[in-house]
Design a protein around this motif. Structure first.
Motif: not given
Length: 215
Positions: A82-111
């Motif tokens: 079994a192999k894993f990637d333990i270095s991913n964006p969930t460790d970043e300060r800007g990660y928000d688990p409450s929203v999806t990528s599509q929600q950021v693009a549609d509702m917030v208008g992110g670039q």
């Protein structure tokens, strides 16, 4: 008159007997002494177990593997890892688990700024010794790819930090079939090195394992 003739004959018999004993092999003189074991790797004669570290570089750098190798039918075994990637964006300060990528693009208008994938996989393979020092394996399993998107949003919006937001993209996340081939190479009587190739994520299998008992 016959005794003088028998004396030389008896002496000759004794000499021949001693010569025969001196020419006998050591194993005949000492039947309980076992022959010396040949040096170097020997063909598999007992069941072997192994456990160790393994990774799929460069995308899944943490993992573990184990195997059981039997001497039956010239040597056959099963390998699991079994192999894993333990270095991913969930460790970043800007990660928000409450929203999806599509929600950021549609509702917030992110670039949209970029994307990153994180992997984990589980695999099983069959093993077969090629030589006393080299074992081949081939098999496969399932690899899960989780995709994260990076957006630049208005700092006034209540998501992320500092205007940058990482959010998971469930529409791009998927499970794929992974195929792998490789070798276990004997380094010492205890340690084997792992080398191979995998398709999901595409990369090199590297690692090392501890073998029990000594081989």
């Amino acid at each position: 008159m016959s005794r003088p003739l028998l004396a030389p004959f008896s002496t000759s018999v004794v000499v021949l007997a001693l010569a025969a004993l001196g020419a006998a092999p050591a194993s005949a003189q000492f039947p309980d002494q076992a022959p010396a074991r040949p040096r170097g790797p020997q063909p598999l004669t007992t069941t072997q177990y192994g456990i160790g570290y393994v990774a799929n570089a460069p995308d899944a750098t943490v993992g573990g593997g184990a195997y059981v190798l039997s001497p039956r039918w010239g040597g056959i075994g099963v390998y699991l890892d079994a192999k894993f990637d333990i270095s991913n964006p969930t460790d970043e300060r800007g990660y928000d688990p409450s929203v999806t990528s599509q929600q950021v693009a549609d509702m917030v208008g992110g670039q949209f700024r970029g994307t990153e994938a994180s992997w984990r996989s589980m695999n099983v393979a069959l093993m077969r010794p090629l030589t006393p020092s080299l074992i081949a394996y081939a098999g496969g399993g399932m690899a899960r790819m989780t995709v994260f998107d990076l957006y630049n949003v208005d700092p006034e919006e209540p998501v992320g930090l500092g205007g940058l937001v990482w959010a998971e993209n469930p529409d791009a996340t998927e499970t794929r079939v992974n195929l792998m081939v490789g070798f276990l190479m004997r380094l010492t009587s205890r340690v084997s090195a792992h080398f191979g190739y995998e398709t999901q994520p595409a990369g090199a299998t590297v690692g090392a394992s501890l073998r029990i008992p000594r081989w």
